[in-house]
Design a protein around this motif. Sequence first.
Motif, short mmCIF file in Angstrom:
data_model
loop_
_atom_site.label_atom_id
_atom_site.label_comp_id
_atom_site.label_asym_id
_atom_site.label_seq_id
_atom_site.Cartn_x
_atom_site.Cartn_y
_atom_site.Cartn_z
N GLY A 582 -7.79 -10.36 -4.90
CA GLY A 582 -9.22 -10.64 -4.78
C GLY A 582 -9.79 -10.23 -3.45
O GLY A 582 -10.83 -10.74 -3.02
N GLY A 583 -9.11 -9.29 -2.76
CA GLY A 583 -9.59 -8.83 -1.47
C GLY A 583 -9.12 -9.64 -0.29
O GLY A 583 -9.65 -9.52 0.82
N ILE A 630 -9.83 0.83 -6.29
CA ILE A 630 -11.27 1.13 -6.32
C ILE A 630 -11.95 0.97 -4.96
O ILE A 630 -13.15 1.25 -4.84
CB ILE A 630 -12.00 0.25 -7.36
CG1 ILE A 630 -11.75 -1.24 -7.10
CG2 ILE A 630 -11.56 0.63 -8.77
CD1 ILE A 630 -12.53 -2.17 -8.04
N GLY A 631 -11.24 0.53 -3.95
CA GLY A 631 -11.85 0.39 -2.64
C GLY A 631 -10.98 -0.39 -1.68
O GLY A 631 -9.78 -0.63 -1.95
N GLN A 632 -11.55 -0.79 -0.58
CA GLN A 632 -10.84 -1.59 0.41
C GLN A 632 -11.85 -2.43 1.18
O GLN A 632 -13.03 -2.08 1.26
CB GLN A 632 -10.03 -0.70 1.36
CG GLN A 632 -10.86 0.33 2.10
CD GLN A 632 -10.01 1.36 2.82
OE1 GLN A 632 -8.79 1.40 2.67
NE2 GLN A 632 -10.64 2.21 3.62
N MET A 645 -7.59 -3.34 7.04
CA MET A 645 -8.16 -3.11 5.70
C MET A 645 -7.11 -3.43 4.64
O MET A 645 -5.93 -3.09 4.78
CB MET A 645 -8.61 -1.67 5.54
CG MET A 645 -9.63 -1.21 6.57
SD MET A 645 -11.20 -2.10 6.50
CE MET A 645 -11.91 -1.42 5.00
N VAL A 646 -7.56 -4.08 3.57
CA VAL A 646 -6.68 -4.41 2.44
C VAL A 646 -7.25 -3.76 1.18
O VAL A 646 -8.47 -3.72 0.99
CB VAL A 646 -6.54 -5.94 2.26
CG1 VAL A 646 -7.86 -6.58 1.90
CG2 VAL A 646 -5.47 -6.28 1.23
N PRO A 647 -6.38 -3.19 0.30
CA PRO A 647 -6.89 -2.52 -0.90
C PRO A 647 -7.54 -3.49 -1.88
O PRO A 647 -7.18 -4.67 -1.96
CB PRO A 647 -5.63 -1.88 -1.52
CG PRO A 647 -4.62 -1.86 -0.43
CD PRO A 647 -4.93 -3.04 0.44
N VAL A 648 -8.48 -2.96 -2.65
CA VAL A 648 -9.09 -3.67 -3.77
C VAL A 648 -8.80 -2.86 -5.03
O VAL A 648 -9.00 -1.65 -5.06
CB VAL A 648 -10.61 -3.82 -3.59
CG1 VAL A 648 -11.24 -4.51 -4.81
CG2 VAL A 648 -10.93 -4.61 -2.32
N THR A 649 -8.29 -3.53 -6.05
CA THR A 649 -7.97 -2.85 -7.31
C THR A 649 -8.56 -3.63 -8.48
O THR A 649 -9.00 -4.77 -8.33
CB THR A 649 -6.45 -2.72 -7.52
OG1 THR A 649 -5.87 -4.04 -7.60
CG2 THR A 649 -5.79 -1.94 -6.41
N THR A 683 -4.66 2.82 5.58
CA THR A 683 -5.83 2.67 4.71
C THR A 683 -5.68 3.55 3.48
O THR A 683 -5.16 4.67 3.56
CB THR A 683 -7.13 3.04 5.45
OG1 THR A 683 -7.05 4.39 5.89
CG2 THR A 683 -7.35 2.11 6.62
N ALA A 684 -6.13 3.05 2.34
CA ALA A 684 -6.02 3.79 1.08
C ALA A 684 -7.14 4.80 0.91
O ALA A 684 -7.00 5.77 0.16
CB ALA A 684 -6.01 2.82 -0.10
#
Length: 685
Positions: A582-583, A630-632, A645-649, A683-684
């Motif tokens: 959840g980010g 889909i983001g970070q 930064m942590v990935p968001v999927t 970072t992704a």
Amino acid sequence: MAVLKRVLAGAALAGLASAAPLVKKGDFQFVATVPYGDTIFSVGDIDYLASTSSPVLSAASTHSLTTGSIVPFTVITTGDCYVSADFVSSTVESFAEWDDVYSAGFLEGVYISSNCTGATIDPAVFTWAESANVTSLFLSSDFASVNPGKTSYTVSSIYQPTPIECGPYAVAISEGGAASFSLVYRLYEDFQRTFIMGVYPAQDSIGSFKGLPQYLTKFQDEMIPVPSRIYSWSDSRPLAGLRVAIKDLYDLNGVQTSGGSRSWATITPIANITAPAIQRVIDLGGHIVAKFKTAQFASGANPWDFIDTQPPFNPRGDGYLTCDCSSAGGGCSMAAYDWLDHSIGSDTSWSMRRPASVSGTYGNRPSQGMITLDHVLPLGATQDTAGVFARTPKAWAHFAKNWYSPTLHQDSSITGLTEPLIINDTYKWPAKVYYPKDLFEPARNPAAAAIVQEFVANLTALGIQRVDINITDMVLKAPIASVSNVATWKAASSLLITNTAYWVIGKPLVTAWAAMFGGRYPPLDPNHTSWFHFNESTISDDKVAAAIAVKQAYSDWINYDFLGADDETCSGALWVYDIGTGGLPSYRYQQLITTAYPQATNMSYTPPTAKFTGSSVCSFAGCPDYTVPIGQVPYYSNVTFTTEMVPVTINVVARRGCDFMLFNLFEEMENRGMLATIKTGRTAF
């Protein structure tokens, strides 16, 4: 130039030919001989492995090289009857431009081979060789009379050569003067410690592999042997040249399968066959380069429960985030290393999807039965699946569509699902996407929630209507007890997993260990110590049959009543949820996920208004469930004490058999800029 047609256009070659010539630099240095008789050497500051115990070409030759020496060589093979200096120069430049294994150090020697009898060579080639500091120049015996011109070269000949691929080689000179050409592998450091070992082909008649237990003294990291991509430039197979790591559950001929357990490795022999799912990769031209780490026996263990092996390091953010559980090494290796193209893992409960989420990579749980798992250590046979990690939707789809073959589908006697698995490769999208508000709300990180909303909006832009639902209510109100009674299907799933894990792994291990070590119980990671030590009567044939009946009823409701079948779109609907954090950050250390650090989260999370996690649905129903980065978002690190930064999927689900439709959808989203290639490193994006 046929050998380069798959990689370079003529215009690119022309540009390379006009550039300054590549010049040999970096001295050869012998490092070690590995136990198999192969050789580790360095050229400049790069380490290499040469498979000198099994050369691909040994031929009589005339030369002045020292007997017993090993010389780095560049091989150029052509079908042309005239070899020009521009051709040689541009070919060498293209090698350095397009391959991470090749370097100018391999210009110590050059071997030019023509498949045209009576071929001629431009005298300017010898002038080029002098300018590039080439010490030894070999020509195949197909060449007609050779005139080196005014250069100081004495050209050596290779007689009756077996054609070999272009690229870098190590040439060993025997007592009789024969030159033996061996394949070369660049040794990459596994700084993130994602792998158990590097592997490379033994080049024998049975297709076996060798493990490479070689460490860097400074960090004690595994070294992974990676073949030159040039060797595959003339290979038309669909996976040619792709470097692939596999989970340490898959048998690889000649290599030990441990399943993350030193005890299991102790009682089992080295594999003498390669798992069919992995053999298919090899048959399609892929290169297996390593076995990656797994939680013991593919369990859902937290990193701090890895005892027999150290858990992998996640390169994202502060470097100390979790890689999660079972296929942990696969997700984090893909997030770490540009030189790795894919990793193959497995998913029983969430073992592909959660590692993909925390590493910010593409990873899938396919439809149940998509590919055979023969010669793969099981966790729960009726729920086990094989998935693949990738960094771009196009690469993901290309690999999967070639790898998943109907000839390798599992039988229903294994999956417990009687419905035939039929794959629909459609480019028409479902009419709607279910958005389960009970699984998304309340948002744990509003910044991540905004990225999720943008993804769903992108789906609607493709003509897929958003439909808000409460999936918990829909399940609880289902007219089938096997669905509406959550405790019933959760218990059935658990029993089926335990049934496989105990009879196939637990009992054989406990029995063999006791026989070998005076009745002792085998050392195991914490979550297996009690799992394999219980009353067998709790798992009867009748109970297993009843659990399979629950699975079948549950699968039918999810796939047909909930998602729905459609002749054109395959799946009547999609649904989305978040299998990740959840980010929020989730760490490899338990101490960093406590009330003292409220911004961190455990991976196992059920929203307060839900009765189950989204990950549990397809695990039991057999439907495809794909994790998409889909983001970070930023977070404050408990390790570096700065913003990282942590990935968001997000996870996208369709009806069983609609895997290729999902791949097509993600490719279309990539084409439209809605999905992106992810980067390696902190970072992704």
